[in-house]
Scaffold this motif. Structure first.
Motif, PDB file in Angstrom:
ATOM      1  N   HIS A 120      -6.336   3.494  -7.675  1.00  0.00           N
ATOM      2  CA  HIS A 120      -4.952   3.970  -7.751  1.00  0.00           C
ATOM      3  C   HIS A 120      -4.359   3.585  -9.100  1.00  0.00           C
ATOM      4  O   HIS A 120      -4.538   2.467  -9.578  1.00  0.00           O
ATOM      5  CB  HIS A 120      -4.134   3.358  -6.609  1.00  0.00           C
ATOM      6  N   ARG A 121      -3.624   4.516  -9.681  1.00  0.00           N
ATOM      7  CA  ARG A 121      -3.152   4.319 -11.061  1.00  0.00           C
ATOM      8  C   ARG A 121      -2.016   3.317 -11.191  1.00  0.00           C
ATOM      9  O   ARG A 121      -1.704   2.880 -12.289  1.00  0.00           O
ATOM     10  CB  ARG A 121      -2.749   5.654 -11.655  1.00  0.00           C
ATOM     11  N   ARG A 122      -1.368   2.969 -10.076  1.00  0.00           N
ATOM     12  CA  ARG A 122      -0.267   1.991 -10.142  1.00  0.00           C
ATOM     13  C   ARG A 122      -0.613   0.791  -9.254  1.00  0.00           C
ATOM     14  O   ARG A 122      -1.683   0.728  -8.666  1.00  0.00           O
ATOM     15  CB  ARG A 122       1.029   2.615  -9.625  1.00  0.00           C
ATOM     16  N   ALA A 141      -7.904  12.551  -3.816  1.00  0.00           N
ATOM     17  CA  ALA A 141      -6.920  12.654  -2.726  1.00  0.00           C
ATOM     18  C   ALA A 141      -5.533  12.426  -3.305  1.00  0.00           C
ATOM     19  O   ALA A 141      -4.810  11.511  -2.920  1.00  0.00           O
ATOM     20  CB  ALA A 141      -7.242  11.639  -1.634  1.00  0.00           C
ATOM     21  N   ILE A 142      -5.181  13.292  -4.259  1.00  0.00           N
ATOM     22  CA  ILE A 142      -3.899  13.099  -4.944  1.00  0.00           C
ATOM     23  C   ILE A 142      -2.888  14.169  -4.541  1.00  0.00           C
ATOM     24  O   ILE A 142      -1.899  14.373  -5.222  1.00  0.00           O
ATOM     25  CB  ILE A 142      -4.091  13.056  -6.483  1.00  0.00           C
ATOM     26  N   GLY A 143      -3.152  14.815  -3.427  1.00  0.00           N
ATOM     27  CA  GLY A 143      -2.183  15.768  -2.891  1.00  0.00           C
ATOM     28  C   GLY A 143      -2.665  17.209  -2.944  1.00  0.00           C
ATOM     29  O   GLY A 143      -3.655  17.532  -3.602  1.00  0.00           O
ATOM     30  N   GLU A 162      -6.158   7.632   4.384  1.00  0.00           N
ATOM     31  CA  GLU A 162      -6.787   8.236   5.553  1.00  0.00           C
ATOM     32  C   GLU A 162      -8.226   8.641   5.227  1.00  0.00           C
ATOM     33  O   GLU A 162      -9.152   8.410   6.004  1.00  0.00           O
ATOM     34  CB  GLU A 162      -5.977   9.464   5.982  1.00  0.00           C
ATOM     35  N   ARG A 214       2.324   4.871  -2.359  1.00  0.00           N
ATOM     36  CA  ARG A 214       3.198   5.763  -1.606  1.00  0.00           C
ATOM     37  C   ARG A 214       2.856   5.723  -0.116  1.00  0.00           C
ATOM     38  O   ARG A 214       3.665   6.089   0.723  1.00  0.00           O
ATOM     39  CB  ARG A 214       3.021   7.205  -2.081  1.00  0.00           C
ATOM     40  N   LYS A 240       7.907  19.197   1.676  1.00  0.00           N
ATOM     41  CA  LYS A 240       6.654  19.096   0.924  1.00  0.00           C
ATOM     42  C   LYS A 240       6.271  20.424   0.272  1.00  0.00           C
ATOM     43  O   LYS A 240       5.217  20.546  -0.334  1.00  0.00           O
ATOM     44  CB  LYS A 240       5.527  18.649   1.855  1.00  0.00           C
ATOM     45  N   LEU A 273      -7.711  15.961 -10.900  1.00  0.00           N
ATOM     46  CA  LEU A 273      -7.315  15.105 -12.013  1.00  0.00           C
ATOM     47  C   LEU A 273      -7.224  15.887 -13.320  1.00  0.00           C
ATOM     48  O   LEU A 273      -6.475  15.533 -14.215  1.00  0.00           O
ATOM     49  CB  LEU A 273      -8.326  13.969 -12.179  1.00  0.00           C
ATOM     50  N   VAL A 330      -9.726   8.561  -5.134  1.00  0.00           N
ATOM     51  CA  VAL A 330      -8.577   8.409  -6.048  1.00  0.00           C
ATOM     52  C   VAL A 330      -7.295   8.777  -5.317  1.00  0.00           C
ATOM     53  O   VAL A 330      -7.240   9.801  -4.624  1.00  0.00           O
ATOM     54  CB  VAL A 330      -8.669   9.378  -7.252  1.00  0.00           C
ATOM     55  N   GLY A 331      -6.259   7.977  -5.504  1.00  0.00           N
ATOM     56  CA  GLY A 331      -4.953   8.283  -4.917  1.00  0.00           C
ATOM     57  C   GLY A 331      -4.368   7.063  -4.232  1.00  0.00           C
ATOM     58  O   GLY A 331      -5.097   6.142  -3.851  1.00  0.00           O
ATOM     59  N   GLY A 332      -3.051   7.094  -4.065  1.00  0.00           N
ATOM     60  CA  GLY A 332      -2.395   5.961  -3.432  1.00  0.00           C
ATOM     61  C   GLY A 332      -1.449   6.395  -2.334  1.00  0.00           C
ATOM     62  O   GLY A 332      -0.571   5.649  -1.913  1.00  0.00           O
ATOM     63  N   GLY A 333      -1.629   7.632  -1.848  1.00  0.00           N
ATOM     64  CA  GLY A 333      -0.786   8.134  -0.760  1.00  0.00           C
ATOM     65  C   GLY A 333      -1.509   8.041   0.575  1.00  0.00           C
ATOM     66  O   GLY A 333      -2.637   7.547   0.667  1.00  0.00           O
ATOM     67  N   ASP A 334      -0.860   8.551   1.613  1.00  0.00           N
ATOM     68  CA  ASP A 334      -1.453   8.485   2.953  1.00  0.00           C
ATOM     69  C   ASP A 334      -2.794   9.215   3.022  1.00  0.00           C
ATOM     70  O   ASP A 334      -3.710   8.781   3.704  1.00  0.00           O
ATOM     71  CB  ASP A 334      -0.489   9.097   3.983  1.00  0.00           C
ATOM     72  N   THR A 335      -2.893  10.339   2.322  1.00  0.00           N
ATOM     73  CA  THR A 335      -4.154  11.088   2.359  1.00  0.00           C
ATOM     74  C   THR A 335      -5.299  10.223   1.835  1.00  0.00           C
ATOM     75  O   THR A 335      -6.371  10.160   2.441  1.00  0.00           O
ATOM     76  CB  THR A 335      -4.057  12.383   1.513  1.00  0.00           C
TER      77      THR A 335
END
Ligand code: NDP
Length: 373
Positions: A230-232, A292-294, A214, A236, A311, A174, A206-211
């Motif tokens: 998640h910020r939104r 977990a933001i990538g 998971e 994703r 990616k 972050l 933290v995060g809104g993706g698959d990671t």
């Protein structure tokens, strides 16, 4: 295993002394061993490392390995034992992602666990023992148009007939001061590595993706509660992952939620959160925070030469080969699926074997039927 001191801080690892009671099949205690990373400080360029390897000197080798995480150093161990006298260009922060991890409990061979930096110190000592030259520099650019391949680091040109790219991937963070301060003390970027330490604890991801989904799902095996931040308000992540999380009574999803600060002195005790729509702040109690933001694969120097996927990870052909003959790829720089120290190490081993066989096939090294891998 008895005592260990931080390898890259204290620069020595001591296996002597207080040997634990021997199990029936316990091996004989290891002889006393000191690991020296060439501690003598040398003048370095601003921003460079505070020390370099004692073996600094050679700039040409049959094999150069770029990267010094589990993949790079395992490749070095194998290559050095095959008499390839490899040079490892280790980066200015050598050791890879394990240098940011505290306890490692899933690396085989360490039943009592081991600190990440200590483990990487052992990898490095083992590589150096067989004649690897490790230089703690970042490469600036490479030219893979012909052999020998050429690489430049801090103004010095290195040449090699074969190359293993093992530059890894870096977790994205972050960027909060409090997050950096508490890394390894409750803040982590790897649920598989650190989830176990949060048994019956309340944690946040933290995060809104698959990671993120998971990791949150994995963490419910240990944690009493997992808050997803998640910020939104759109994700994703694939719908099925989101639905599964919504059905999980241990997971609570907080949308439009940003992390402003990680709270705690010695370890994480909570979070200061901000509603990204209203700007309203609140505090949450938490014992851990998983980011977990990538991940960002470290491919910058190679992008003009080697293919990357959508990616940004390097593309491998047939195990460890790249599109350029003589250039091999190992570890997280291509693997975004497993991302484990042990899988990266296995990959490094395969790349070294492939490189040695290729060098033999080119007549650059003699057929070495005695190679004891
Ligand atoms: P993604 O890029 O898909 O998602 C990253 C998430 O982190 C996004 O929700 C993003 O928010 C958020 N984010 C990014 N930067 C910040 C920041 N500074 N502060 C707060 N939030 C931030 O990365 P993943 O690692 O989740 O996934 C990478 C790829 O791997 C994807 O293609 C994914 O599908 C794949 N994958 C597949 C899995 C599977 O199939 N089992 C498992 C894991 C990954 P925002 O949406 O607002 O940008």
């Amino acid at each position: 295993m008895s005592k260990q001191t931080p390898a890259f801080g204290g620069l020595s690892i001591d296996f002597s002394g207080d040997t634990a009671p021997a199990a029936p099949f316990a091996p004989a205690p290891l002889p006393e061993m000191a690991i020296d990373f060439g501690a003598a400080p040398v003048a370095t360029a601003p921003g460079g490392p505070s020390f370099v390897s004692a073996h600094e000197g050679r700039t040409e080798s049959k094999l150069i390995i770029v990267g010094s995480g589990p993949a790079g150093l395992t490749a070095a161990i194998y290559a050095a034992r095959a008499n390839l006298e490899p040079i490892v260009l280790a980066g200015s922060t050598p050791g890879g992602q394990l240098m940011l991890t505290s306890d490692v409990e899933n690396y085989p061979g360490f039943p009592d666990g081991i600190q990440g930096p200590d483990l990487m110190g052992l990898f490095r000592a083992q590589a150096e023992r067989f004649g690897t030259q490790v230089v703690d520099v970042d490469i600036d650019r490479v030219d893979l148009s012909q052999r020998p391949f050429r690489l430049w680091a801090r103004g010095i040109e290195y040449k090699a007939q074969a190359l293993i790219v093992a530059t890894g991937a870096s977790a994205m963070w972050l960027g909060l001061d409090s997050e950096t301060r508490l890394r390894g003390r409750g803040v982590s970027a790897c649920a598989t590595c650190d989830g176990f330490f949060f048994r019956d604890k309340e944690i946040a991801v933290v995060g809104g993706g698959d990671t993120a989904f998971e990791e949150a799902s994995y963490l419910t095996r240990f944690a009493s509660k997992v808050h997803m931040l998640h910020r939104r308000d759109e994700f994703r992540a694939s719908r099925i992952m989101v639905e599964r999380a919504r059905m999980n009574p241990k997971i609570e999803i907080h949308t439009n939620t940003g992390v402003e600060e990680v709270l705690g002195d010695e370890k994480v005790t909570g979070l200061r959160l901000k509603d990204t729509e209203t700007g309203k702040e609140r505090e949450m109690t938490a014992d851990g925070l998983f980011i977990a933001i990538g991940h960002r694969p470290n491919t910058e120097a190679f992008r003009d030469w080697l293919e990357v996927d959508v990616k940004g990870y390097l593309v491998v052909r047939d195990k460890t080969n790249s599109d350029i003959e003589g250039v091999f790829i190992a570890g997280d720089v291509h693997d975004h699926r497993y991302r484990q120290a042990v899988t990266a190490a296995g990959d490094g081993c395969m790349a070294a074997i492939d490189a040695e066989r290729w060098l033999e096939s080119q007549g650059i090294t003699e057929a070495n039927t005695l190679t004891a891998w």
